[in-house]
Design a protein around this motif. Sequence first.
Motif, short mmCIF file in Angstrom:
data_model
loop_
_atom_site.label_atom_id
_atom_site.label_comp_id
_atom_site.label_asym_id
_atom_site.label_seq_id
_atom_site.Cartn_x
_atom_site.Cartn_y
_atom_site.Cartn_z
N GLN A 296 0.60 -1.19 0.54
CA GLN A 296 0.07 0.38 0.12
C GLN A 296 0.77 1.28 0.11
O GLN A 296 2.10 1.21 -0.03
N SER A 297 0.10 2.65 0.05
CA SER A 297 1.30 3.32 -0.02
C SER A 297 1.72 3.90 0.83
O SER A 297 1.46 3.56 2.18
N GLY A 298 3.08 4.22 1.22
CA GLY A 298 3.65 4.63 2.04
C GLY A 298 4.22 3.45 2.49
O GLY A 298 5.19 3.87 3.63
N ASP A 299 4.08 2.23 1.89
CA ASP A 299 4.56 0.80 2.84
C ASP A 299 6.06 0.32 3.17
O ASP A 299 6.74 0.78 1.55
N THR A 300 6.83 0.08 3.49
CA THR A 300 8.30 0.14 3.38
C THR A 300 9.37 -1.40 4.15
O THR A 300 7.38 -1.76 5.00
N PHE A 301 9.31 -2.20 3.78
CA PHE A 301 9.35 -3.48 5.15
C PHE A 301 9.30 -3.02 6.00
O PHE A 301 8.88 -3.93 7.48
#
Length: 258
Positions: free
Chosen positions: A6-11
């Motif tokens: 989703q928008s803004g996701d990082t690991f």
Amino acid sequence: MSYTIQSGDTFWAIAQKLGISVDALQAANPGVNPTTLQVGQTINLPGGGNNNNNGGNGSGPSPSQGGDGKIVGAEGGSNGGGDFVPYAGPASAYPNPSQWASYSALWAQNSRLMKFNSSDAEVELIHRAIETVSASSGVDVRAILVIIVQESGGNVRVGSTNNGVHNPGLMQSHNGVSFNPADPEGSILQMVRDGTEGTRDGDGLKQLLARYGNYYEAFRGYNSGSVNKSDLNDPVGATGDYVQKAANRLMGHSWPGM
């Protein structure tokens, strides 16, 4: 199990949202470059990942997925120690919660500070309230402890602030309750609940974690009401070093005047 980006996701944000480690997430996705994630991309979750994919939409305590009677963050962690570190930048530049000091170490360090202003009995009530609210909210018990120290030093009789919003109590919550000497146990529990689970007038840590997906942006939102995600030392009208000090407290660091 899988997860849709989703928008803004990082690991790092996904790991916090789903209660898994970044290392485990990377191991489950050997062919994925975590710096080039695309919205709609599907990645694998390691065993035990909780794929609610709520994206921090306020439906629950996303980083811990708690609220099931478990005291989140009560187990594990380091012994803490060390000097102040000037953390800066986005949330990814701050220590992962897996690096935080243990709850027992942090309680030993911070309960001593609380006793400058609160009695031994009152401090024990704070201790019990933190654990009770962590279990009901799913918010890491160490984060609740640190924000209490940030906001009031654990002084149950701390005064309220009012910069357009009435902020009373141990966590300087949004129009919550203050200490009631006629009901110390009940009022201390409610002060911690107000700051963690929110009030009818404003969000607590639980809602902010769901919104932002990580503790450090949640801390900035709690202090400022808004977040510059690229620079968590941007005060946005409040306290510039708020998140920086919270991170140092969570690591068990010490410094003069803490």
